[in-house]
Design an enzyme around this catalytic site. Structure first.
Site, mmCIF file in Angstrom:
data_model
loop_
_atom_site.group_PDB
_atom_site.id
_atom_site.type_symbol
_atom_site.label_atom_id
_atom_site.label_comp_id
_atom_site.label_asym_id
_atom_site.label_seq_id
_atom_site.Cartn_x
_atom_site.Cartn_y
_atom_site.Cartn_z
ATOM 1 N N SER A 135 1.197 -1.061 0.353
ATOM 2 C CA SER A 135 0.245 0.179 -0.118
ATOM 3 C C SER A 135 0.646 1.404 0.150
ATOM 4 C CB SER A 135 -0.606 -0.248 1.616
ATOM 5 O OG SER A 135 -2.030 1.388 1.204
ATOM 6 N N LYS A 161 -0.980 -0.640 -4.268
ATOM 7 C CA LYS A 161 -2.264 -0.311 -4.078
ATOM 8 C C LYS A 161 -1.351 0.842 -3.032
ATOM 9 C CE LYS A 161 -4.684 -0.345 0.117
ATOM 10 N NZ LYS A 161 -5.408 -0.705 1.263
ATOM 11 N N LYS A 163 -3.401 5.059 -2.600
ATOM 12 C CA LYS A 163 -3.552 5.350 -1.969
ATOM 13 C C LYS A 163 -4.337 6.388 -2.724
ATOM 14 C CE LYS A 163 -3.737 3.321 1.990
ATOM 15 N NZ LYS A 163 -5.641 2.549 2.331
ATOM 16 N N ASP A 201 -7.325 3.057 -3.200
ATOM 17 C CA ASP A 201 -8.012 3.021 -1.727
ATOM 18 C C ASP A 201 -8.293 4.291 -1.349
ATOM 19 O OD1 ASP A 201 -8.631 2.067 0.527
ATOM 20 O OD2 ASP A 201 -7.432 1.373 1.036
ATOM 21 N N GLU A 226 -10.959 0.411 -3.462
ATOM 22 C CA GLU A 226 -11.940 -0.184 -2.389
ATOM 23 C C GLU A 226 -12.346 1.442 -1.907
ATOM 24 O OE1 GLU A 226 -7.970 -1.258 -0.592
ATOM 25 O OE2 GLU A 226 -8.968 -1.351 1.197
ATOM 26 N N ASP A 251 -13.633 -2.178 2.954
ATOM 27 C CA ASP A 251 -13.404 -1.924 3.664
ATOM 28 C C ASP A 251 -13.554 -1.639 4.651
ATOM 29 O OD1 ASP A 251 -11.021 -2.032 5.647
ATOM 30 O OD2 ASP A 251 -9.849 -1.104 3.873
ATOM 31 N N LYS A 275 -9.841 -7.534 7.026
ATOM 32 C CA LYS A 275 -8.872 -7.729 7.649
ATOM 33 C C LYS A 275 -10.012 -7.827 9.293
ATOM 34 C CE LYS A 275 -7.739 -2.771 5.921
ATOM 35 N NZ LYS A 275 -8.200 -1.658 6.482
ATOM 36 N N GLY A 303 -3.907 -4.820 5.949
ATOM 37 C CA GLY A 303 -3.563 -4.411 6.325
ATOM 38 C C GLY A 303 -3.736 -3.584 7.342
HETATM 39 C C1 NPQ Z 1 -6.813 0.625 4.839
HETATM 40 N N1 NPQ Z 1 -3.936 0.030 5.317
HETATM 41 O O1 NPQ Z 1 -6.800 -0.858 3.983
HETATM 42 C C2 NPQ Z 1 -5.215 0.715 6.125
HETATM 43 C C3 NPQ Z 1 -5.219 1.897 6.058
HETATM 44 C C4 NPQ Z 1 -4.306 2.605 7.565
HETATM 45 C C5 NPQ Z 1 -2.006 -1.059 4.977
HETATM 46 O O2 NPQ Z 1 -3.556 0.790 3.367
HETATM 47 C C6 NPQ Z 1 -1.753 3.908 11.429
HETATM 48 C C7 NPQ Z 1 -2.113 2.159 11.526
HETATM 49 C C8 NPQ Z 1 -1.711 3.811 9.784
HETATM 50 C C9 NPQ Z 1 -3.143 2.197 10.517
HETATM 51 C C10 NPQ Z 1 -2.974 4.103 7.737
HETATM 52 C C11 NPQ Z 1 -3.499 -0.025 4.780
HETATM 53 C C12 NPQ Z 1 -2.623 3.334 9.026
HETATM 54 C C13 NPQ Z 1 -3.712 1.820 9.130
HETATM 55 C C14 NPQ Z 1 -4.115 3.343 6.942
HETATM 56 C C15 NPQ Z 1 -4.498 1.770 8.667
HETATM 57 O O3 NPQ Z 1 -7.613 1.452 4.642
HETATM 58 MG MG MG Z 2 -8.518 0.260 2.525
#
Ligand code: NPQ
Ligand code: MG
Length: 381
Positions: A135, A161, A163, A201, A226, A251, A275, A303
């Site tokens: 990500s 992926k 953001k 995402d 996403e 998600d 998750k 994650g």
């Molecule tokens: C998601 N994760 O899928 C999340 C969002 C996310 C890997 O993109 C600290 C702890 C910072 C948890 C940033 C990924 C974070 C976090 C983003 C989770 O939406």
């Molecule tokens: Mg997400």
């Protein structure tokens, strides 16, 4: 199993680089680890709640409070508790799924260590290695983004992926698609590998007014988009799925099996991000996996910037049969210079599924102490 006590460890893990999403920028991971002490032995679990309630309404101080005041007292008072009976024991607490997931995982770890069973075997995993994606946060410039993506590609990640948010979508996606080239099959060291996999995402940053705009992502052959809209808004996701070619993947919205089934049947999501923390634990995550498999809906493992404790369990989950897309199960080095367990190291774009008892990893208690944000708190005797 009789639980004697539960330790709450708060650990500050520095991130190797800031991680920017549509909801903010993180520079460190404030991790809550639980250790359960039982008559069958100890077990560890990680709470995925963030420091602030910006991805979910849950956040780590709140998770800690509900654990201390409700969840832990409930399991201490129970004559006997197992991972399988835990959900029923704490049913009186509404929500707080990330807090529940952490405690259930610690119980499962203790239980499986005692019976010399791995998480993967318990989940019914079918693979010994899992395909990994990464990500990639919002970058200061498109050039900086391309530099970061190129590094991950060189490291072997099998899916990127990005953001996105309003103002950071078409241009970076076009540039990264250009860098990756088209989706194609190649033969690598471990057989056929699909190259060029790309997805985005939005973490709820868009509204119904953006449907036409999001349709402009269609030419970039994305695996999925996403969670573009707020978690309660299934209807707008249905409208988007009907309006565009890119598959819609939920998600934040998917908080349990019933919601997953409803969202699938109504056409809001054709791929599901799983998750365990978001859905209250790995047992519910397995049920969502099964419900999706029955309906022909592929899933992938999300994650939450887990330390090795949570990463180990995610990798085991991702080894189940219907996890057919690469997950956000990145190597430890994606986020951390040093991990709280032995590090997960990417090999040919994959991670090995742990085979040892329970999570299969050992917590580095020296590091947990060194990075402690406050003294350990023990609930129970
Ligand atoms: C998601 N994760 O899928 C999340 C969002 C996310 C890997 O993109 C600290 C702890 C910072 C948890 C940033 C990924 C974070 C976090 C983003 C989770 O939406
Ligand atoms: Mg997400």
């Amino acid at each position: 199993m009789k639980v004697f006590s539960v330790e709450l460890h708060r650990v500050g893990m520095p991130l190797v680089r800031p991680f920017q999403t549509s909801f903010g920028t993180q520079t460190a991971r404030d991790v809550l680890l639980l250790r359960v002490r039982t008559d069958a032995g100890d077990g560890w679990g990680e709470c995925v709640a963030m420091a602030d309630p910006v991805y979910s309404s849950e956040y780590v101080d709140g998770a800690e409070a509900v654990l201390r005041n409700y969840l832990i007292p409930a399991i201490l008072a129970a004559p006997s508790v197992t991972a399988a009976s835990f959900a029923n024991t704490v049913r009186f607490v509404v929500g707080h799924r990330m807090a529940k997931a952490a405690l259930e995982t610690a119980l499962l770890d203790a239980e499986l260590r005692a019976s010399a069973t791995s998480f993967a075997a318990y989940f019914g995993a079918v693979r010994s290695r899992v395909d990994c994606g990464v990500s990639v946060g919002i970058a200061p410039t498109v050039d900086a983004l391309l530099e970061e993506v190129a590094r991950y590609v060189a490291e072997g990640y099998r899916r990127i992926k990005l953001k996105i948010k309003p103002g950071w979508d078409l241009e970076p996606v076009a540039a990264v698609r250009d860098l990756l080239g088209p989706v194609r099959e190649e033969t690598g060291a471990t057989g056929a590998v699909t190259r060029g996999l790309l997805q985005v995402d939005a973490n709820t940053a868009y509204t119904a007014n953006d449907i036409e705009h999001l349709g402009r992502l269609d030419p970039f052959d994305l695996l999925l988009i996403e969670q573009p809209f707020v978690e309660e808004d299934i209807a707008t996701h249905i409208a988007l799925a009907r309006a565009i070619e890119t598959p819609v993947c939920l998600d934040e919205s998917i908080v349990d099996t019933a919601v997953a089934v409803d969202a699938i049947e109504r056409g809001a999501t054709s791929i599901v991000n799983i998750k365990a923390g978001r859905v209250g634990g790995y047992l519910e995550a397995v049920r969502i996996h099964d419900a999706c498999a029955q309906r022909g809906v592929p899933v992938w493992c999300g994650g939450m910037l887990e330390s090795g404790v949570g990463r180990a369990a995610n990798v085991a989950l991702a080894a189940m049969t219907n996890f057919s897309l690469p997950g956000d199960t990145s190597g430890s080095s994606r986020y951390f210079a040093e991990d709280l367990t032995e590090p997960f190291v990417l090999r040919d774009g994959q991670l090995d599924v742990p085979t040892g008892p329970g999570s299969g990893v050992e917590v580095r208690e020296d590091l947990v102490r060194e990075w402690a944000l406050r003294p350990v708190e023990t609930v129970g005797r």
